[in-house]
Design an enzyme around this catalytic site. Sequence first.
Site, PDB file in Angstrom:
ATOM      1  N   ARG A  46       0.816  -1.402  -0.125  1.00 58.27           N
ATOM      2  CA  ARG A  46       0.027  -0.036   0.019  1.00 58.27           C
ATOM      3  C   ARG A  46       0.897   1.476   0.180  1.00 58.27           C
ATOM      4  O   ARG A  46       0.667   2.330  -0.619  1.00 58.27           O
ATOM      5  CB  ARG A  46      -0.958  -0.047   1.140  1.00 58.27           C
ATOM      6  CG  ARG A  46      -1.617   1.409   1.388  1.00 58.27           C
ATOM      7  CD  ARG A  46      -2.903   1.282   2.199  1.00 58.27           C
ATOM      8  NE  ARG A  46      -2.763   0.407   3.236  1.00 58.27           N
ATOM      9  CZ  ARG A  46      -2.168   0.638   4.667  1.00 58.27           C
ATOM     10  NH1 ARG A  46      -1.383   1.810   4.417  1.00 58.27           N
ATOM     11  NH2 ARG A  46      -1.871  -0.290   5.381  1.00 58.27           N
ATOM     12  N   TYR A  98     -16.136  17.394 -14.452  1.00 65.34           N
ATOM     13  CA  TYR A  98     -16.806  16.101 -14.261  1.00 65.34           C
ATOM     14  C   TYR A  98     -17.638  15.924 -13.303  1.00 65.34           C
ATOM     15  O   TYR A  98     -17.461  16.292 -12.109  1.00 65.34           O
ATOM     16  CB  TYR A  98     -15.664  15.167 -14.340  1.00 65.34           C
ATOM     17  CG  TYR A  98     -16.039  13.741 -13.775  1.00 65.34           C
ATOM     18  CD1 TYR A  98     -16.974  13.088 -14.661  1.00 65.34           C
ATOM     19  CD2 TYR A  98     -15.633  13.041 -12.483  1.00 65.34           C
ATOM     20  CE1 TYR A  98     -17.322  11.739 -14.406  1.00 65.34           C
ATOM     21  CE2 TYR A  98     -15.974  11.733 -12.505  1.00 65.34           C
ATOM     22  CZ  TYR A  98     -16.916  10.954 -13.313  1.00 65.34           C
ATOM     23  OH  TYR A  98     -17.542   9.876 -13.164  1.00 65.34           O
ATOM     24  N   ASP A 171      -7.155  19.465 -13.911  1.00 67.92           N
ATOM     25  CA  ASP A 171      -7.442  17.931 -14.259  1.00 67.92           C
ATOM     26  C   ASP A 171      -7.223  18.080 -15.794  1.00 67.92           C
ATOM     27  O   ASP A 171      -7.902  18.727 -16.638  1.00 67.92           O
ATOM     28  CB  ASP A 171      -8.930  17.995 -13.856  1.00 67.92           C
ATOM     29  CG  ASP A 171      -9.443  16.544 -14.445  1.00 67.92           C
ATOM     30  OD1 ASP A 171      -8.635  16.045 -15.325  1.00 67.92           O
ATOM     31  OD2 ASP A 171     -10.309  15.837 -13.738  1.00 67.92           O
ATOM     32  N   LYS A 196      -8.816   7.175 -18.553  1.00 69.44           N
ATOM     33  CA  LYS A 196      -9.213   7.693 -19.844  1.00 69.44           C
ATOM     34  C   LYS A 196      -8.131   7.302 -20.959  1.00 69.44           C
ATOM     35  O   LYS A 196      -7.596   6.174 -21.247  1.00 69.44           O
ATOM     36  CB  LYS A 196      -9.674   8.972 -19.757  1.00 69.44           C
ATOM     37  CG  LYS A 196     -10.614   9.173 -18.552  1.00 69.44           C
ATOM     38  CD  LYS A 196     -11.832   8.637 -18.900  1.00 69.44           C
ATOM     39  CE  LYS A 196     -12.998   8.417 -18.051  1.00 69.44           C
ATOM     40  NZ  LYS A 196     -12.887   8.776 -16.583  1.00 69.44           N
TER      41      LYS A 196
HETATM   42  N1  PLP Z   1     -11.594  13.890 -14.194  1.00 70.52           N
HETATM   43  C1  PLP Z   1     -12.381  13.659 -15.494  1.00 70.52           C
HETATM   44  C2  PLP Z   1     -12.265  14.797 -16.535  1.00 70.52           C
HETATM   45  C3  PLP Z   1     -13.018  12.493 -15.607  1.00 70.52           C
HETATM   46  O1  PLP Z   1     -13.799  12.565 -17.127  1.00 70.52           O
HETATM   47  C4  PLP Z   1     -13.449  11.536 -14.762  1.00 70.52           C
HETATM   48  C5  PLP Z   1     -14.260  10.351 -15.219  1.00 70.52           C
HETATM   49  O2  PLP Z   1     -14.906  10.311 -16.218  1.00 70.52           O
HETATM   50  C6  PLP Z   1     -12.676  11.635 -13.687  1.00 70.52           C
HETATM   51  C7  PLP Z   1     -12.134  12.694 -13.314  1.00 70.52           C
HETATM   52  C8  PLP Z   1     -12.792  10.492 -12.606  1.00 70.52           C
HETATM   53  O3  PLP Z   1     -12.092   9.471 -12.960  1.00 70.52           O
HETATM   54  P1  PLP Z   1     -12.478   7.963 -12.793  1.00 70.52           P
HETATM   55  O4  PLP Z   1     -13.754   7.506 -13.136  1.00 70.52           O
HETATM   56  O5  PLP Z   1     -11.134   7.424 -13.218  1.00 70.52           O
HETATM   57  O6  PLP Z   1     -12.630   8.115 -11.149  1.00 70.52           O
END
Ligand code: PLP
Length: 379
Positions: A46, A98, A171, A196
């Site tokens: 971990r 998101y 992000d 992604k």
């Molecule tokens: N940030 C963005 C721009 C996203 O599109 C997503 C998920 O779609 C996330 C964060 C969250 O990621 P995760 O689904 O891997 O937890």
Amino acid sequence: MKFATKAIHVGQAPDPSTGSTIIPIHLSTTYTQAGIGQHKGFEYSRAGNPTRAALETCLAALEGAQHALAFGSGCAATAAVTHLLKAGEHAVVSSEVYGGTYRLFELLMKDHGLAFTWVRGTDPTAFAAALRPNTRLVWIETPTNPTLSVIDIQAVVEVAHGQSGVLTVVDNTFATPYFQSPLALGADLVVHSSTKYLGGHSDVVGGCLMTNQQALRDRLHFVQKSSGGVPSPFDCWLTLRGIKTLALRMDRHHTNASQIATWLTAQSGVRTVYFPGLPTHPGHAVATRQMRGFAGMVSFELAGGRSTVERMVTRLHTFALAESLGGVESLCCYPATMTHAAIPAKDREAIGITDGLLRLSVGIEDVDDLLADLEQALG
Ligand code: PLP
């Protein structure tokens, strides 16, 4: 070393004990010590794992960062960032993020005493107006999910750094480190959903954080170790394998998406097309300045609203109706009830997520097949 070479080699030297060219999946949860405290950098998985360390080293190199930390999902990485704030402290967040980020901040962390102010991200002065003495964080996502708004990273960093102790977090999931480098533009921390484009094959959920600041890395490593949202060694290995082709994939996503966005603008049933590469996109000038390509996300609004949306999505064959994005295969998503369902309807509409909006994750198939699929579905 250039990007495409780093993606294949950094953190991935042949295994010294066996010569294995490909990084092994280290499943061991524990590491034998020669004497008390005498180990090779790993004690318990971990806290640290060799396969994860390889991934983190590679991720840092791609983002132009000194440090990277891998998490079990993008949301776990985002949640780790919220642990930088104490109860009573405040963050300013771009309203176009998101839906899961919104959910985490508004519906979970608020109950733990954190305060969030949501501002229009495309207006840097809105961040300045929202800063409070107890603000610790400014959070942006660019391009945004799903309307592909472009936020001027440098302008937001200038505002945030105008007040001491305020970190800027970006992000970078939609752009990827191949097309955008927020740390070079002054950001303190970058977050990705590696589920992604980084993973790239829709077969592994993951997230990561990157920074150049040792103190920030140490605090976040403490959070990672203490809260435990780490990826499995196999997940790290899959992500690392996906990353090897990131440069090739992103170039193809970009060219396919550019062609599709241009084609959509000429279709009579399509009201608005959102793609930062279009010269008509309001964020095109900023995108051209801060991005090296526009990636593979295209959103568009159908003139007929929900009923035309339903007709189109059931007629698509090559595009799968599915959440997520950034994989090699093309996907179509209905943000209002899928990715952004957590946002109340009136707030959703205010940020352009209408009942007629569809979001495409344009894959790396032959673009002629993708255009033909869209054409027959729209027809
Ligand atoms: N940030 C963005 C721009 C996203 O599109 C997503 C998920 O779609 C996330 C964060 C969250 O990621 P995760 O689904 O891997 O937890």
